[in-house]
Scaffold this motif. Structure first.
Motif, PDB file in Angstrom:
ATOM      1  N   ASP A 295       0.836  -1.205   0.000  1.00  0.00           N
ATOM      2  CA  ASP A 295       0.000   0.000   0.000  1.00  0.00           C
ATOM      3  C   ASP A 295       0.869   1.251   0.000  1.00  0.00           C
ATOM      4  OD1 ASP A 295       1.029  -0.034   2.543  1.00  0.00           O
ATOM      5  OD2 ASP A 295      -0.893   0.022   3.592  1.00  0.00           O
TER       6      ASP A 295
ATOM      7  N   GLU B  12       3.670   4.276  -1.305  1.00  0.00           N
ATOM      8  CA  GLU B  12       3.859   5.211  -2.405  1.00  0.00           C
ATOM      9  C   GLU B  12       5.357   5.397  -2.635  1.00  0.00           C
ATOM     10  OE1 GLU B  12       1.653   8.822  -1.844  1.00  0.00           O
ATOM     11  OE2 GLU B  12      -0.008   7.762  -0.874  1.00  0.00           O
TER      12      GLU B  12
ATOM     13  N   HIS C  64      -1.991  -3.886  -5.045  1.00  0.00           N
ATOM     14  CA  HIS C  64      -1.756  -2.590  -4.400  1.00  0.00           C
ATOM     15  C   HIS C  64      -3.078  -2.110  -3.822  1.00  0.00           C
ATOM     16  CE1 HIS C  64      -0.452   1.417  -3.500  1.00  0.00           C
ATOM     17  NE2 HIS C  64       0.767   1.159  -3.927  1.00  0.00           N
TER      18      HIS C  64
ATOM     19  N   ARG D 281      -4.695   2.643  -4.943  1.00  0.00           N
ATOM     20  CA  ARG D 281      -4.393   3.170  -6.278  1.00  0.00           C
ATOM     21  C   ARG D 281      -4.128   4.668  -6.206  1.00  0.00           C
ATOM     22  NH1 ARG D 281      -2.897   4.363 -10.818  1.00  0.00           N
ATOM     23  NH2 ARG D 281      -3.907   3.865 -12.788  1.00  0.00           N
ATOM     24  N   GLN D 282      -3.012   5.106  -6.819  1.00  0.00           N
ATOM     25  CA  GLN D 282      -2.651   6.519  -6.843  1.00  0.00           C
ATOM     26  C   GLN D 282      -2.613   7.009  -8.288  1.00  0.00           C
ATOM     27  OE1 GLN D 282      -2.199   8.255  -3.930  1.00  0.00           O
ATOM     28  NE2 GLN D 282      -2.705   6.354  -2.862  1.00  0.00           N
TER      29      GLN D 282
ATOM     30  N   ASN E  64       3.654   8.173  -8.873  1.00  0.00           N
ATOM     31  CA  ASN E  64       3.091   6.886  -8.496  1.00  0.00           C
ATOM     32  C   ASN E  64       2.512   6.134  -9.691  1.00  0.00           C
ATOM     33  OD1 ASN E  64       3.325   6.281  -5.529  1.00  0.00           O
ATOM     34  ND2 ASN E  64       2.589   8.386  -5.437  1.00  0.00           N
TER      35      ASN E  64
ATOM     36  N   GLN F  70       3.529   2.367 -10.183  1.00  0.00           N
ATOM     37  CA  GLN F  70       2.537   1.308 -10.319  1.00  0.00           C
ATOM     38  C   GLN F  70       2.592   0.648 -11.691  1.00  0.00           C
ATOM     39  OE1 GLN F  70      -1.083   3.281  -9.056  1.00  0.00           O
ATOM     40  NE2 GLN F  70      -0.446   3.284  -6.920  1.00  0.00           N
TER      41      GLN F  70
ATOM     42  N   SER G 195       3.069  -3.452 -12.853  1.00  0.00           N
ATOM     43  CA  SER G 195       2.406  -4.124 -13.972  1.00  0.00           C
ATOM     44  C   SER G 195       3.431  -4.779 -14.896  1.00  0.00           C
ATOM     45  CB  SER G 195       1.534  -3.134 -14.755  1.00  0.00           C
ATOM     46  OG  SER G 195       0.469  -2.652 -13.959  1.00  0.00           O
TER      47      SER G 195
ATOM     48  N   PHE H 106      -4.838  -2.949  -8.810  1.00  0.00           N
ATOM     49  CA  PHE H 106      -4.780  -1.777  -7.937  1.00  0.00           C
ATOM     50  C   PHE H 106      -6.200  -1.417  -7.518  1.00  0.00           C
ATOM     51  CE2 PHE H 106      -1.505  -1.841 -11.117  1.00  0.00           C
ATOM     52  CZ  PHE H 106      -0.345  -1.663 -10.395  1.00  0.00           C
TER      53      PHE H 106
ATOM     54  N   ARG I 273      -9.092   0.935  -5.314  1.00  0.00           N
ATOM     55  CA  ARG I 273      -9.299   2.338  -4.951  1.00  0.00           C
ATOM     56  C   ARG I 273      -9.886   2.517  -3.560  1.00  0.00           C
ATOM     57  NH1 ARG I 273     -12.706   3.319 -10.290  1.00  0.00           N
ATOM     58  NH2 ARG I 273     -13.301   1.242  -9.601  1.00  0.00           N
TER      59      ARG I 273
END
Length: 294
Positions: free
Chosen positions: A157, A159, A211, A214-215, A220, A224, A228, A240, A242
């Motif tokens: 989780d 960043e 994750h 999601r950012q 980020n 992220q 992938s 990811f 939200r």
């Protein structure tokens, strides 16, 4: 104790088990059918196939530092789903913070798994990018040493700004929207991702990533997207979420996918990165498109 167990696993890196074979994760309707495989355009012989009916070791890597409610939801969903999958699924727990640590050796007991997951603190700094290659090596050597399926699931989780190492390039002139330094803020992250992807070309166990937060900011997004790429390179998947409400369904989805994969062992009389093609009379087959031969 964790360091000792990791040292034992790392000792497997000297094993010559992969000198002539390649193992790869495959998803198809009936893997016991006559699978046709080619490497670099040349027909390759299939030595064996392990299916969803065979045992599986899941290496669960926890990199959770920020959102206790989402971590709790993921933990409970994991234990519930693994309980329903039954005793042929063994789970090991590792922590990615401050170096890779083994928290729990592979077990089939869910009570012990739940106890260890509950004992993990949700705090600190992320470490996923620092341990991906090491975990992949451990997974591959476990795969080499036993007739068992192996997969890795990272739960994170964090960043990119929270990492102990600085992966960001600051904007030189924040008041100037045309400042060229804005374009290259993610350059260090991209370079690290490319380095990891290059090494993962030779990985054989699939890597999955969940994750929990999601950012959408620029840095980020790069980070992220890197996850992938790691998953695609090894034949896994990255998801990811939200919000906490999405977590249980996504955990179940990922574990169903991990449980459904087969491991095809192939004669690998080739070198370097080669195109891999796997076909089945039962229809489409999902697998990696390219591999680095041993």
């Amino acid at each position: 104790m964790g360091a000792v167990r990791l040292a034992v696993l790392a000792a497997l890196l000297a094993s010559p088990a992969f000198s002539e074979v390649l193992k790869t994760a495959v998803w198809c309707q009936d893997p016991q059918q006559a699978i046709a495989v080619s490497l670099g355009g040349e027909v390759a012989a299939v030595r064996s196939v392990q299916t969803a009916e065979d045992h599986l070791i899941l290496l669960l890597v926890m990199d959770t530092v920020k959102f206790p409610d989402r971590v709790d939801a993921a933990r409970d969903a994991l234990v519930a789903k693994l309980t329903s999958l039954g005793p042929k699924y063994f789970v090991s727990v590792m922590s990615a913070q401050d170096g890779l640590r083994v928290i729990l050796d592979p077990v089939r007991g869910r009570a012990k798994l739940l106890e260890k997951l509950r004992s993990l603190d949700v705090r600190g700094v992320p470490g996923l990018m620092d341990v991906v290659e090491q975990v992949s090596e451990i997974a591959d050597q476990t795969l080499a040493s036993a007739d068992v399926r192996v997969a890795v699931l990272f739960i994170t989780d964090g960043e990119i700004e929270d990492y102990r190492g600085d992966y960001t390039i600051p904007v030189v002139n924040p008041s100037d929207s045309s400042d060229l330094s804005r374009r290259f803020r993610g350059q260090l992250i991209l370079e690290r991702i490319r380095s990891i992807v290059d090494r993962l070309e030779g990985a054989q166990a699939p890597l999955f990533f969940l994750h929990l937060a999601r950012q959408y900011d620029q840095l980020n997004e790069v980070y992220q997207n890197g996850m992938s790429e790691f998953s695609q390179t090894t034949g896994g998947r990255a998801v990811f979420v939200r919000g906490v409400q999405e977590v249980p369904a996504v955990v179940e989805q990922l574990l169903d996918e991990i449980a459904a994969h087969s491991v095809v062992t192939i004669d690998a009389s080739c070198e370097g990165i080669q195109k891999l093609e796997i076909r089945s009379p039962e229809g489409s087959v999902r697998h990696r498109e390219t591999v680095r031969c041993p």
